[in-house]
Design a protein around this motif. Sequence first.
Motif, PDB file in Angstrom:
ATOM      1  N   ARG A 145      -4.938  11.531  -1.506  1.00 22.31           N
ATOM      2  CA  ARG A 145      -3.847  10.594  -2.817  1.00 22.31           C
ATOM      3  C   ARG A 145      -3.721   9.254  -1.750  1.00 22.31           C
ATOM      4  O   ARG A 145      -2.063   8.826  -2.697  1.00 22.31           O
ATOM      5  N   ALA A 146      -3.642   9.377  -0.619  1.00 13.84           N
ATOM      6  CA  ALA A 146      -3.217   7.636  -0.224  1.00 13.84           C
ATOM      7  C   ALA A 146      -4.139   6.340  -0.343  1.00 13.84           C
ATOM      8  O   ALA A 146      -3.297   5.335  -0.555  1.00 13.84           O
ATOM      9  N   GLY A 147      -5.137   6.523  -1.058  1.00 18.43           N
ATOM     10  CA  GLY A 147      -6.258   5.626  -1.713  1.00 18.43           C
ATOM     11  C   GLY A 147      -7.076   4.915  -0.740  1.00 18.43           C
ATOM     12  O   GLY A 147      -7.601   3.970  -0.843  1.00 18.43           O
ATOM     13  N   ASP A 203       1.308   1.269   5.266  1.00 16.58           N
ATOM     14  CA  ASP A 203       2.266   1.734   4.192  1.00 16.58           C
ATOM     15  C   ASP A 203       2.233   1.921   2.767  1.00 16.58           C
ATOM     16  O   ASP A 203       1.962   1.251   2.267  1.00 16.58           O
ATOM     17  N   VAL A 204       1.713   2.566   2.094  1.00 17.96           N
ATOM     18  CA  VAL A 204       1.194   2.917   0.467  1.00 17.96           C
ATOM     19  C   VAL A 204       2.150   3.713   0.138  1.00 17.96           C
ATOM     20  O   VAL A 204       2.412   3.815  -1.510  1.00 17.96           O
ATOM     21  N   SER A 205       3.459   3.673   0.531  1.00 19.58           N
ATOM     22  CA  SER A 205       4.405   4.522   0.119  1.00 19.58           C
ATOM     23  C   SER A 205       4.673   3.506  -1.470  1.00 19.58           C
ATOM     24  O   SER A 205       5.508   4.062  -2.442  1.00 19.58           O
ATOM     25  N   TYR A 206       4.880   2.342  -1.803  1.00 21.19           N
ATOM     26  CA  TYR A 206       4.945   1.484  -2.701  1.00 21.19           C
ATOM     27  C   TYR A 206       3.500   0.627  -2.255  1.00 21.19           C
ATOM     28  O   TYR A 206       3.314  -0.421  -1.919  1.00 21.19           O
ATOM     29  N   ASN A 207       3.936   0.252  -4.243  1.00 19.90           N
ATOM     30  CA  ASN A 207       3.414  -0.979  -3.889  1.00 19.90           C
ATOM     31  C   ASN A 207       1.574  -1.251  -3.213  1.00 19.90           C
ATOM     32  O   ASN A 207       0.819  -1.308  -2.339  1.00 19.90           O
ATOM     33  N   ARG A 208       1.046   0.212  -4.010  1.00 16.56           N
ATOM     34  CA  ARG A 208      -0.433   0.509  -3.155  1.00 16.56           C
ATOM     35  C   ARG A 208      -1.141  -1.087  -3.153  1.00 16.56           C
ATOM     36  O   ARG A 208      -1.690  -1.347  -2.473  1.00 16.56           O
TER      37      ARG A 208
END
Length: 199
Positions: A15-17, A165-170
Amino acid sequence: MNSNLKNIFLIGPSRAGKTTLANKLGKLGYNHLVMDAVIETMTDCFPEAGIRHGNLESDEFKKFLISFCKNHFKYGLPYVIDLEVLDPEFAKGSLINEDESTAIYIGYPNLTPEEKLKQVREHDTKFDWTRNESDEDLKETFRKHIEASKILKEKALRNGYQFLDVSYNREEVFNDFIIRSTRENRFYRSDKSYDRYER
């Protein structure tokens, strides 16, 4: 089909993209290879080989991956190969030839389990394994993935690989990565890279 594109290993927790980014790269001419499907086929058909989830740091899997990729890369079709596990030190030392392939690591090291759960629940589809899991189980899973993302980031950067880093705004992170990499010609494979393969 652009045979001059580098192969890309796309590594990160669930689920990281990875699929989202692979689909974006498909517009440049990439094929998407989901290594989970290969691993599950090997487990079903050849269990004695030891190629299975939970054993992806093993010598058996590493040997398999080296051979599998060598036999894909010599034909020139560019692939995005997505994996949950690929140690950056192994990638650099044994798997990747920089003139034909690279590794991109993805993770969400700056989220809390609760934040990641909220993101996932907002985007669950019928194809996502998380759809049928309880919130409590997922929070524990994401806690582990967040800690793994922190370690992965440090290892990736230490070995010279990009970490997204896809913590936000992927979506923004992915689009910026593609624009920047295209502008800097990072996707292109050397013609001489084919010389290492005998047909």
